[in-house]
Write a protein that holds these residues in place. Structure first.
Motif, PDB file in Angstrom:
ATOM      1  N   TYR A  37       0.837  -1.202   0.000  1.00  0.00           N
ATOM      2  CA  TYR A  37       0.000   0.000   0.000  1.00  0.00           C
ATOM      3  C   TYR A  37       0.876   1.257   0.000  1.00  0.00           C
ATOM      4  O   TYR A  37       0.657   2.186  -0.789  1.00  0.00           O
ATOM      5  CB  TYR A  37      -0.921  -0.085   1.221  1.00  0.00           C
ATOM      6  CG  TYR A  37      -1.459   1.183   1.787  1.00  0.00           C
ATOM      7  CD1 TYR A  37      -2.556   1.799   1.220  1.00  0.00           C
ATOM      8  CD2 TYR A  37      -0.892   1.755   2.928  1.00  0.00           C
ATOM      9  CE1 TYR A  37      -3.077   2.957   1.771  1.00  0.00           C
ATOM     10  CE2 TYR A  37      -1.405   2.904   3.477  1.00  0.00           C
ATOM     11  CZ  TYR A  37      -2.504   3.504   2.896  1.00  0.00           C
ATOM     12  OH  TYR A  37      -3.003   4.649   3.441  1.00  0.00           O
ATOM     13  N   ILE A  38       1.911   1.292   0.837  1.00  0.00           N
ATOM     14  CA  ILE A  38       2.812   2.454   0.890  1.00  0.00           C
ATOM     15  C   ILE A  38       3.584   2.581  -0.420  1.00  0.00           C
ATOM     16  O   ILE A  38       3.776   3.692  -0.936  1.00  0.00           O
ATOM     17  CB  ILE A  38       3.758   2.350   2.109  1.00  0.00           C
ATOM     18  CG1 ILE A  38       2.959   2.555   3.403  1.00  0.00           C
ATOM     19  CG2 ILE A  38       4.882   3.375   2.020  1.00  0.00           C
ATOM     20  CD1 ILE A  38       3.743   2.327   4.678  1.00  0.00           C
ATOM     21  N   LEU A  39       4.018   1.461  -0.982  1.00  0.00           N
ATOM     22  CA  LEU A  39       4.722   1.506  -2.268  1.00  0.00           C
ATOM     23  C   LEU A  39       3.822   2.041  -3.381  1.00  0.00           C
ATOM     24  O   LEU A  39       4.280   2.789  -4.247  1.00  0.00           O
ATOM     25  CB  LEU A  39       5.267   0.118  -2.628  1.00  0.00           C
ATOM     26  CG  LEU A  39       6.436  -0.365  -1.775  1.00  0.00           C
ATOM     27  CD1 LEU A  39       6.781  -1.812  -2.124  1.00  0.00           C
ATOM     28  CD2 LEU A  39       7.647   0.536  -1.948  1.00  0.00           C
ATOM     29  N   LEU A  40       2.547   1.669  -3.362  1.00  0.00           N
ATOM     30  CA  LEU A  40       1.610   2.193  -4.364  1.00  0.00           C
ATOM     31  C   LEU A  40       1.426   3.707  -4.205  1.00  0.00           C
ATOM     32  O   LEU A  40       1.313   4.437  -5.197  1.00  0.00           O
ATOM     33  CB  LEU A  40       0.263   1.481  -4.263  1.00  0.00           C
ATOM     34  CG  LEU A  40       0.241   0.036  -4.751  1.00  0.00           C
ATOM     35  CD1 LEU A  40      -1.115  -0.605  -4.468  1.00  0.00           C
ATOM     36  CD2 LEU A  40       0.553  -0.022  -6.232  1.00  0.00           C
ATOM     37  N   ILE A  41       1.409   4.178  -2.983  1.00  0.00           N
ATOM     38  CA  ILE A  41       1.302   5.620  -2.741  1.00  0.00           C
ATOM     39  C   ILE A  41       2.541   6.326  -3.274  1.00  0.00           C
ATOM     40  O   ILE A  41       2.436   7.351  -3.968  1.00  0.00           O
ATOM     41  CB  ILE A  41       1.099   5.912  -1.242  1.00  0.00           C
ATOM     42  CG1 ILE A  41      -0.275   5.417  -0.793  1.00  0.00           C
ATOM     43  CG2 ILE A  41       1.240   7.406  -0.955  1.00  0.00           C
ATOM     44  CD1 ILE A  41      -0.466   5.420   0.702  1.00  0.00           C
ATOM     45  N   LEU A  42       3.721   5.781  -2.973  1.00  0.00           N
ATOM     46  CA  LEU A  42       4.961   6.383  -3.467  1.00  0.00           C
ATOM     47  C   LEU A  42       5.016   6.374  -4.989  1.00  0.00           C
ATOM     48  O   LEU A  42       5.485   7.326  -5.619  1.00  0.00           O
ATOM     49  CB  LEU A  42       6.170   5.660  -2.869  1.00  0.00           C
ATOM     50  CG  LEU A  42       6.341   5.824  -1.354  1.00  0.00           C
ATOM     51  CD1 LEU A  42       7.476   4.934  -0.852  1.00  0.00           C
ATOM     52  CD2 LEU A  42       6.582   7.273  -0.985  1.00  0.00           C
ATOM     53  N   ARG A  43       4.512   5.318  -5.589  1.00  0.00           N
ATOM     54  CA  ARG A  43       4.457   5.231  -7.052  1.00  0.00           C
ATOM     55  C   ARG A  43       3.516   6.292  -7.620  1.00  0.00           C
ATOM     56  O   ARG A  43       3.817   6.909  -8.642  1.00  0.00           O
ATOM     57  CB  ARG A  43       3.987   3.835  -7.448  1.00  0.00           C
ATOM     58  CG  ARG A  43       3.939   3.585  -8.908  1.00  0.00           C
ATOM     59  CD  ARG A  43       3.523   2.167  -9.180  1.00  0.00           C
ATOM     60  NE  ARG A  43       3.322   1.950 -10.597  1.00  0.00           N
ATOM     61  CZ  ARG A  43       2.577   1.014 -11.087  1.00  0.00           C
ATOM     62  NH1 ARG A  43       1.962   0.162 -10.274  1.00  0.00           N
ATOM     63  NH2 ARG A  43       2.430   0.877 -12.377  1.00  0.00           N
ATOM     64  N   SER A  44       2.409   6.524  -6.952  1.00  0.00           N
ATOM     65  CA  SER A  44       1.467   7.561  -7.393  1.00  0.00           C
ATOM     66  C   SER A  44       2.094   8.950  -7.298  1.00  0.00           C
ATOM     67  O   SER A  44       1.856   9.798  -8.153  1.00  0.00           O
ATOM     68  CB  SER A  44       0.193   7.521  -6.551  1.00  0.00           C
ATOM     69  OG  SER A  44      -0.510   6.335  -6.754  1.00  0.00           O
ATOM     70  N   ILE A  45       2.895   9.153  -6.273  1.00  0.00           N
ATOM     71  CA  ILE A  45       3.582  10.447  -6.134  1.00  0.00           C
ATOM     72  C   ILE A  45       4.585  10.619  -7.269  1.00  0.00           C
ATOM     73  O   ILE A  45       4.659  11.677  -7.896  1.00  0.00           O
ATOM     74  CB  ILE A  45       4.305  10.536  -4.773  1.00  0.00           C
ATOM     75  CG1 ILE A  45       3.303  10.547  -3.633  1.00  0.00           C
ATOM     76  CG2 ILE A  45       5.174  11.786  -4.707  1.00  0.00           C
ATOM     77  CD1 ILE A  45       3.942  10.391  -2.273  1.00  0.00           C
ATOM     78  N   ARG A  46       5.349   9.574  -7.526  1.00  0.00           N
ATOM     79  CA  ARG A  46       6.379   9.654  -8.564  1.00  0.00           C
ATOM     80  C   ARG A  46       5.759   9.902  -9.939  1.00  0.00           C
ATOM     81  O   ARG A  46       6.310  10.633 -10.755  1.00  0.00           O
ATOM     82  CB  ARG A  46       7.190   8.364  -8.574  1.00  0.00           C
ATOM     83  CG  ARG A  46       8.459   8.452  -9.352  1.00  0.00           C
ATOM     84  CD  ARG A  46       9.303   7.227  -9.181  1.00  0.00           C
ATOM     85  NE  ARG A  46       8.478   6.142  -8.667  1.00  0.00           N
ATOM     86  CZ  ARG A  46       8.721   4.864  -8.818  1.00  0.00           C
ATOM     87  NH1 ARG A  46       9.775   4.496  -9.463  1.00  0.00           N
ATOM     88  NH2 ARG A  46       7.940   3.941  -8.320  1.00  0.00           N
ATOM     89  N   ARG A  47       4.606   9.313 -10.203  1.00  0.00           N
ATOM     90  CA  ARG A  47       3.930   9.500 -11.487  1.00  0.00           C
ATOM     91  C   ARG A  47       3.046  10.749 -11.512  1.00  0.00           C
ATOM     92  O   ARG A  47       2.312  10.971 -12.463  1.00  0.00           O
ATOM     93  CB  ARG A  47       3.086   8.273 -11.821  1.00  0.00           C
ATOM     94  CG  ARG A  47       3.937   7.073 -12.103  1.00  0.00           C
ATOM     95  CD  ARG A  47       3.091   5.919 -12.517  1.00  0.00           C
ATOM     96  NE  ARG A  47       3.932   4.798 -12.899  1.00  0.00           N
ATOM     97  CZ  ARG A  47       3.489   3.725 -13.479  1.00  0.00           C
ATOM     98  NH1 ARG A  47       2.208   3.593 -13.745  1.00  0.00           N
ATOM     99  NH2 ARG A  47       4.303   2.748 -13.796  1.00  0.00           N
ATOM    100  N   LYS A  48       3.105  11.503 -10.428  1.00  0.00           N
ATOM    101  CA  LYS A  48       2.372  12.763 -10.273  1.00  0.00           C
ATOM    102  C   LYS A  48       0.860  12.581 -10.389  1.00  0.00           C
ATOM    103  O   LYS A  48       0.143  13.437 -10.880  1.00  0.00           O
ATOM    104  CB  LYS A  48       2.878  13.799 -11.260  1.00  0.00           C
ATOM    105  CG  LYS A  48       4.322  14.131 -11.026  1.00  0.00           C
ATOM    106  CD  LYS A  48       4.808  15.241 -11.869  1.00  0.00           C
ATOM    107  CE  LYS A  48       6.282  15.392 -11.543  1.00  0.00           C
ATOM    108  NZ  LYS A  48       6.890  16.536 -12.033  1.00  0.00           N
ATOM    109  N   LYS A  49       0.382  11.438  -9.916  1.00  0.00           N
ATOM    110  CA  LYS A  49      -1.056  11.197  -9.856  1.00  0.00           C
ATOM    111  C   LYS A  49      -1.634  11.656  -8.523  1.00  0.00           C
ATOM    112  O   LYS A  49      -2.836  11.812  -8.394  1.00  0.00           O
ATOM    113  CB  LYS A  49      -1.363   9.713 -10.062  1.00  0.00           C
ATOM    114  CG  LYS A  49      -1.100   9.221 -11.453  1.00  0.00           C
ATOM    115  CD  LYS A  49      -1.520   7.783 -11.585  1.00  0.00           C
ATOM    116  CE  LYS A  49      -1.310   7.286 -12.995  1.00  0.00           C
ATOM    117  NZ  LYS A  49      -1.746   5.901 -13.138  1.00  0.00           N
ATOM    118  N   MET A  50      -0.744  11.830  -7.521  1.00  0.00           N
ATOM    119  CA  MET A  50      -1.187  12.237  -6.191  1.00  0.00           C
ATOM    120  C   MET A  50      -0.259  13.333  -5.691  1.00  0.00           C
ATOM    121  O   MET A  50       0.940  13.290  -5.913  1.00  0.00           O
ATOM    122  CB  MET A  50      -1.161  11.047  -5.226  1.00  0.00           C
ATOM    123  CG  MET A  50      -1.701  11.371  -3.857  1.00  0.00           C
ATOM    124  SD  MET A  50      -1.586   9.985  -2.697  1.00  0.00           S
ATOM    125  CE  MET A  50      -2.843   8.901  -3.306  1.00  0.00           C
TER     126      MET A  50
END
Length: 125
Positions: free
Chosen positions: A16-29
């Protein structure tokens, strides 16, 4: 809480935390929004590592059952998120109104310039 359940909870929370970090990196969040979710994940991991912590905290705060504390905590978090999202929505609504006004003014200026150009063309003829 059985060890397998604790390990599964830790693994799921890490994903779950990795998915959040991935969303940040892809500028989705937005980073400011993701901090809340990352902190929630870290708290879940702490509760999974120290399973008696929920019971101890709930007793310390005066709750009869740990589930009551979790429900109250969840309700307060939901209220916070709703309030935060409402505030953001209001700000975006104001920005939209300003943009609409600016576009309308620019549209009016373009129409006036087009009229002047058309008048000059007609005068030249």
């Amino acid at each position: 809480m059985p060890l397998t359940l604790r390990l599964a909870l830790i693994a799921i929370t890490l994903i779950y935390i990795l998915l959040i970090l991935r969303s940040i990196r892809r500028k989705k969040m937005n980073v400011s929004f993701s901090i809340f979710w990352i902190i929630a994940g870290i708290i879940l991991i702490i509760f999974a590592i120290v399973p008696n912590m929920v019971e101890a905290v709930s007793k310390m705060l005066g709750f009869e059952a740990p589930s009551n504390m979790l429900f109250v905590l969840t309700i307060f978090i939901a209220f916070y998120l709703i309030f935060n999202l409402t505030t953001i929505m209001s700000q975006e609504n104001k920005k939209n109104i300003l943009l609409i006004q600016e576009v309308s003014l620019l549209k009016k200026k373009v129409e006036e310039l087009e009229e002047k150009i058309n008048e000059k063309k007609q005068e030249e003829k």
